[in-house]
Scaffold this motif. Structure first.
Motif, PDB file in Angstrom:
ATOM      1  N   MET A   1       0.776  -1.318  -0.056  1.00 62.83           N
ATOM      2  CA  MET A   1      -0.027   0.044   0.168  1.00 62.83           C
ATOM      3  C   MET A   1       0.878   1.400   0.003  1.00 62.83           C
ATOM      4  SD  MET A   1      -2.871   1.059   2.763  1.00 62.83           S
ATOM      5  CE  MET A   1      -3.913   2.777   2.665  1.00 62.83           C
ATOM      6  N   SER A   2       0.484   2.303  -0.824  1.00 58.45           N
ATOM      7  CA  SER A   2       1.283   3.530  -0.783  1.00 58.45           C
ATOM      8  C   SER A   2       0.968   4.319   0.527  1.00 58.45           C
ATOM      9  CB  SER A   2       0.741   4.092  -2.112  1.00 58.45           C
ATOM     10  OG  SER A   2       1.400   5.551  -2.130  1.00 58.45           O
ATOM     11  N   ILE A   3       2.116   5.031   0.925  1.00 61.87           N
ATOM     12  CA  ILE A   3       1.843   5.682   1.992  1.00 61.87           C
ATOM     13  C   ILE A   3       2.044   7.241   1.782  1.00 61.87           C
ATOM     14  CG2 ILE A   3       2.840   6.150   4.418  1.00 61.87           C
ATOM     15  CD1 ILE A   3       1.889   3.434   3.949  1.00 61.87           C
ATOM     16  N   THR A   4       0.958   7.859   1.953  1.00 58.65           N
ATOM     17  CA  THR A   4       0.697   9.055   1.376  1.00 58.65           C
ATOM     18  C   THR A   4       1.339  10.313   2.715  1.00 58.65           C
ATOM     19  OG1 THR A   4      -1.741   9.402   2.381  1.00 58.65           O
ATOM     20  CG2 THR A   4      -1.208   8.656   0.106  1.00 58.65           C
ATOM     21  N   ALA A   5       1.631  11.416   2.041  1.00 58.20           N
ATOM     22  CA  ALA A   5       1.940  12.592   3.120  1.00 58.20           C
ATOM     23  C   ALA A   5       0.875  12.639   4.170  1.00 58.20           C
ATOM     24  CB  ALA A   5       2.363  13.643   2.503  1.00 58.20           C
ATOM     25  N   ALA A   6      -0.436  12.688   3.758  1.00 55.15           N
ATOM     26  CA  ALA A   6      -1.653  12.958   4.580  1.00 55.15           C
ATOM     27  C   ALA A   6      -1.724  12.057   5.658  1.00 55.15           C
ATOM     28  CB  ALA A   6      -2.938  12.950   3.654  1.00 55.15           C
ATOM     29  N   MET A   7      -1.410  10.679   5.215  1.00 52.47           N
ATOM     30  CA  MET A   7      -1.303   9.682   6.293  1.00 52.47           C
ATOM     31  C   MET A   7      -0.292   9.872   7.190  1.00 52.47           C
ATOM     32  SD  MET A   7      -1.966   6.302   3.620  1.00 52.47           S
ATOM     33  CE  MET A   7      -1.779   5.194   4.894  1.00 52.47           C
ATOM     34  N   VAL A   8       0.903  10.304   7.057  1.00 50.72           N
ATOM     35  CA  VAL A   8       1.996  10.593   7.787  1.00 50.72           C
ATOM     36  C   VAL A   8       1.375  11.760   8.671  1.00 50.72           C
ATOM     37  CG1 VAL A   8       4.215  11.282   8.067  1.00 50.72           C
ATOM     38  CG2 VAL A   8       3.457   9.665   6.179  1.00 50.72           C
ATOM     39  N   LYS A   9       1.033  12.873   7.998  1.00 51.02           N
ATOM     40  CA  LYS A   9       0.706  13.930   8.987  1.00 51.02           C
ATOM     41  C   LYS A   9      -0.366  13.494  10.173  1.00 51.02           C
ATOM     42  CE  LYS A   9      -1.335  18.488   8.201  1.00 51.02           C
ATOM     43  NZ  LYS A   9      -2.661  18.573   9.142  1.00 51.02           N
ATOM     44  N   GLU A  10      -1.290  12.838   9.510  1.00 51.06           N
ATOM     45  CA  GLU A  10      -2.679  12.241  10.518  1.00 51.06           C
ATOM     46  C   GLU A  10      -1.909  11.607  11.710  1.00 51.06           C
ATOM     47  OE1 GLU A  10      -6.715   9.642  10.871  1.00 51.06           O
ATOM     48  OE2 GLU A  10      -5.753  10.038   8.652  1.00 51.06           O
ATOM     49  N   LEU A  11      -1.134  10.498  11.434  1.00 51.74           N
ATOM     50  CA  LEU A  11      -0.255   9.894  12.487  1.00 51.74           C
ATOM     51  C   LEU A  11       0.550  10.843  13.511  1.00 51.74           C
ATOM     52  CD1 LEU A  11      -0.020   7.231  13.847  1.00 51.74           C
ATOM     53  CD2 LEU A  11       1.781   6.578  12.094  1.00 51.74           C
ATOM     54  N   ARG A  12       1.091  11.809  12.699  1.00 52.63           N
ATOM     55  CA  ARG A  12       1.991  12.602  13.573  1.00 52.63           C
ATOM     56  C   ARG A  12       1.100  13.460  14.651  1.00 52.63           C
ATOM     57  NH1 ARG A  12       6.178  16.445  10.947  1.00 52.63           N
ATOM     58  NH2 ARG A  12       6.619  16.792  13.042  1.00 52.63           N
ATOM     59  N   GLU A  13      -0.133  13.881  14.051  1.00 56.90           N
ATOM     60  CA  GLU A  13      -0.913  14.665  14.824  1.00 56.90           C
ATOM     61  C   GLU A  13      -1.678  13.631  16.096  1.00 56.90           C
ATOM     62  OE1 GLU A  13      -3.988  15.924  12.097  1.00 56.90           O
ATOM     63  OE2 GLU A  13      -2.536  17.910  11.504  1.00 56.90           O
ATOM     64  N   ILE A  14      -1.758  12.568  15.954  1.00 61.26           N
ATOM     65  CA  ILE A  14      -2.494  11.648  16.766  1.00 61.26           C
ATOM     66  C   ILE A  14      -1.407  11.197  17.859  1.00 61.26           C
ATOM     67  CG2 ILE A  14      -3.106   9.086  17.125  1.00 61.26           C
ATOM     68  CD1 ILE A  14      -4.517   9.423  14.491  1.00 61.26           C
ATOM     69  N   SER A  15      -0.057  10.928  17.412  1.00 57.11           N
ATOM     70  CA  SER A  15       1.037  10.261  18.411  1.00 57.11           C
ATOM     71  C   SER A  15       2.049  11.273  18.904  1.00 57.11           C
ATOM     72  CB  SER A  15       1.725   9.185  17.749  1.00 57.11           C
ATOM     73  OG  SER A  15       2.479   9.802  16.495  1.00 57.11           O
ATOM     74  N   GLY A  16       2.168  12.297  18.093  1.00 58.76           N
ATOM     75  CA  GLY A  16       3.260  13.406  18.333  1.00 58.76           C
ATOM     76  C   GLY A  16       4.775  12.731  18.134  1.00 58.76           C
ATOM     77  N   ALA A  17       4.917  11.771  17.287  1.00 63.15           N
ATOM     78  CA  ALA A  17       5.955  11.110  17.264  1.00 63.15           C
ATOM     79  C   ALA A  17       6.682  11.624  15.771  1.00 63.15           C
ATOM     80  CB  ALA A  17       5.832   9.510  16.799  1.00 63.15           C
ATOM     81  N   GLY A  18       7.857  11.556  15.455  1.00 60.52           N
ATOM     82  CA  GLY A  18       8.565  12.206  14.349  1.00 60.52           C
ATOM     83  C   GLY A  18       8.146  11.667  13.167  1.00 60.52           C
ATOM     84  N   MET A  19       8.423  12.571  11.852  1.00 64.44           N
ATOM     85  CA  MET A  19       7.959  12.356  10.818  1.00 64.44           C
ATOM     86  C   MET A  19       8.337  10.483  10.300  1.00 64.44           C
ATOM     87  SD  MET A  19       8.054  14.081   7.079  1.00 64.44           S
ATOM     88  CE  MET A  19      10.186  14.009   7.021  1.00 64.44           C
ATOM     89  N   MET A  20       9.723  10.520  10.345  1.00 63.75           N
ATOM     90  CA  MET A  20      10.100   9.229   9.832  1.00 63.75           C
ATOM     91  C   MET A  20       9.848   7.961  10.602  1.00 63.75           C
ATOM     92  SD  MET A  20      11.625   9.973   7.261  1.00 63.75           S
ATOM     93  CE  MET A  20      12.282   8.165   7.008  1.00 63.75           C
TER      94      MET A  20
END
Length: 307
Positions: A1-20
């Motif tokens: 599955m392709s990981i989009t920038a929007a998905m990464v952004k959403e997960l960052r907002e949920i978790s507070g973890a770093g982008m990578m």
């Protein structure tokens, strides 16, 4: 599955973890957001375990009160830098809020639900290690309450509202004016912060501490070579002085040293309009009793350069 920038952004907002970290989590979980959160949580716990050996002796003391009840908590971090972090300050405020909803004991607060989470306070703080990046620990909490009167609070070396390096609670029992009682209560709390009394009254002093002092006084008096009956009177006088110095109600009031704390409260009864009595106090100094690690700063820098 392709990981989009929007998905990464959403997960960052949920978790507070770093982008990578978020991208790796989504890759490992094939884009499943919930599974990615769990993956990050597991990673955060792993980080916490690695950091758990470090001494957390910095941090913040938080206080909160609502008239007849007040609480004080201590949450530790490794560095003062993190104590100035907004996220850490919000964490301490949340723990203080939890303490107000419990009996304030360390055990009750540690086991209580953390606001906005399905975790208890201990586990929520452990999770925060992964995002804040240091070993963190909820160390202790306490509460005081009165049926009639007020519990005054004071924060010394404050970094924000209700947060600082030293927190004090003073409970005053009275049927008189609560606002007037709060004024003298805060002054007594400032006195406690400055002088650090051992106990409220002479009978509250730890008997072992009193016996140690007495043994020292006896030994010093005997060196004078005076008769035992004179020595007994000398020791009696020095013990009386000892209690005056360490017992809150007997101490010279820092705001007016001509009065004892007890006498100052008696004077304040004119404004309060009724008898008033200090029935308890709590003093939390940040890191008090924690043995801090001695570090060689030059060696740390050299090691960092090599790595």
């Amino acid at each position: 599955m392709s990981i989009t920038a929007a998905m990464v952004k959403e997960l960052r907002e949920i978790s507070g973890a770093g982008m990578m970290d978020c991208k790796n989590a989504l890759t490992e979980s094939n884009g499943d957001m919930e599974a990615a959160v769990d993956w990050l949580r597991a990673k955060g716990i792993s980080k916490a375990d690695k950091k758990a050996g470090r001494t957390a002796a910095e941090g913040l003391v938080g206080v909160a009160g609502e008239g007849k009840k007040a609480v004080v908590v201590e949450v530790n971090s490794e560095t003062d830098f993190v104590a100035r972090n907004d996220a850490f300050q919000a964490l301490v405020r949340s723990v203080t809020s939890v303490a107000m909803s419990t009996d304030g004991s360390t055990e009750a607060v540690a086991a209580a639900n953390f606001p906005g989470s399905d975790k208890n306070v201990t586990d929520a703080i452990k999770d925060a290690v992964g995002t804040i990046g240091e070993n963190l620990a909820f160390r202790r909490s306490a509460a005081l309450s009165v049926d009639n009167g007020v519990v005054a609070t004071y924060i010394h070396n404050g970094v924000s509202d209700g947060l600082g390096k030293l927190g004090v609670l003073v409970a005053i029992e009275t049927t008189g004016d609560a606002a007037a009682a709060a004024v003298i209560g805060r002054q007594i709390a400032m006195h406690v912060a400055a002088v650090n009394p051992l106990a409220l009254t002479a009978s509250d002093v730890d008997p072992a501490a009193a016996e140690r002092e007495k043994a020292i006084f006896i030994e010093q008096a005997r060196e004078s070579g005076k008769p035992e009956e004179i020595i007994a009177k000398m020791v009696e006088g020095r013990m009386r002085k000892f209690y005056e110095e360490v017992v809150l109600l007997s101490q010279a009031f820092v705001i007016n040293p001509d009065l004892s704390v007890e006498a100052a409260l008696k004077e304040a009864e004119k404004e309060i309009g009724a008898p008033a009595k200090v029935v308890g106090f709590v003093r939390f100094a940040l890191g008090d009793g924690i043995e801090k690690e001695e570090t060689d700063f030059a060696a740390e820098v050299a090691a960092a350069v090599k790595s």
